[in-house]
Design an enzyme around this catalytic site. Structure first.
Site, PDB file in Angstrom:
ATOM      1  N   SER A 146       1.282   6.434   2.801  1.00 22.88           N
ATOM      2  CA  SER A 146       0.798   7.391   3.791  1.00 22.88           C
ATOM      3  C   SER A 146       0.826   6.747   5.172  1.00 22.88           C
ATOM      4  O   SER A 146       0.612   5.541   5.308  1.00 22.88           O
ATOM      5  CB  SER A 146      -0.629   7.841   3.446  1.00 22.88           C
ATOM      6  OG  SER A 146      -1.056   8.871   4.316  1.00 22.88           O
ATOM      7  N   ASP A 147       1.111   7.550   6.176  1.00 27.11           N
ATOM      8  CA  ASP A 147       1.091   7.062   7.544  1.00 27.11           C
ATOM      9  C   ASP A 147       0.640   8.193   8.453  1.00 27.11           C
ATOM     10  O   ASP A 147       0.909   9.365   8.176  1.00 27.11           O
ATOM     11  CB  ASP A 147       2.470   6.565   7.973  1.00 27.11           C
ATOM     12  CG  ASP A 147       2.395   5.776   9.275  1.00 27.11           C
ATOM     13  OD1 ASP A 147       2.003   4.595   9.230  1.00 27.11           O
ATOM     14  OD2 ASP A 147       2.710   6.345  10.337  1.00 27.11           O
TER      15      ASP A 147
END
Length: 199
Positions: free
Chosen positions: A69-70
């Site tokens: 995730s970013d």
């Protein structure tokens, strides 16, 4: 039904505590990822690429589902980083006072057995109240949000900064879109409420 190990490609305590909400067994791994934006890359493209890179970079054995995730925070078309200092946090919040800022969060789920990676994007908009300088400084001194993009912790006192929040999943704002993650896990045959195929 295959048995999987769930791996979170993150060392973030915030993402770890979010994933713990699902009460699934998982481990954490440190991703190997250069987070430098590419030329002409939009914020949306950036977070989806980095989420995928993080999920694929952890060098896990077969039989794993790896979560990457970013997130970026955008105001007036510009990506806002983590403030790191009191001065920068006060400056960020002063610029955000009375404004709306958008969080783009990329999410990826990489199956190390099939090599398949699913990637999606969630968007969350935060509408700030008009804030006095005193309120901003008091908030920054009390919560010290120096490692949070946008200079606030929405899961804490930061909620007092907002007029309203706009998005489908409040977890997205903290950094891990759980509703989207549940959907990606279901595509891999992992039913979060009834699963018996995670080890």
């Amino acid at each position: 039904m295959p048995q999987y190990q769930l791996v979170l490609a993150s060392t973030s305590p915030f993402r770890k505590s979010l994933l713990e909400k699902l009460t699934l067994p998982f481990s954490c791994a440190k991703p190997d990822c250069d987070e430098t934006p590419l030329m002409n890359e939009t914020p949306q493209q950036l977070v989806m690429r980095l989420a995928q890179t993080k999920a694929q970079s952890c060098q896990q054995p077969t039989g794993c589902l790896v979560i990457g995730s970013d997130q970026v925070c955008v105001i007036n078309g510009q990506i806002i980083g983590k403030p790191l200092t009191r001065e920068n946090a006060i400056k960020q919040l002063s610029e955000q006072s009375g404004q709306s800022i958008t969080f783009y969060t990329g999410l990826a789920l990489h199956n190390t057995t099939t090599g398949e990676t699913d990637v999606c994007l969630d968007t969350f908009v935060v509408h700030f109240k008009t804030l006095s300088q005193q309120a901003i400084e008091h908030y920054v001194d009390k919560e010290q949000p120096f490692y949070c993009a946008g200079s606030f912790k929405s899961e804490g006192l930061g909620i007092a900064l907002f007029e309203r929040l706009e998005g489908k999943d409040p977890n997205t704002l903290i950094g891990l879109p759980l509703i989207d993650l549940i959907h990606l896990l279901e595509k891999q045959g992992v039913e979060v409420l009834t699963t018996d195929n995670l080890v």
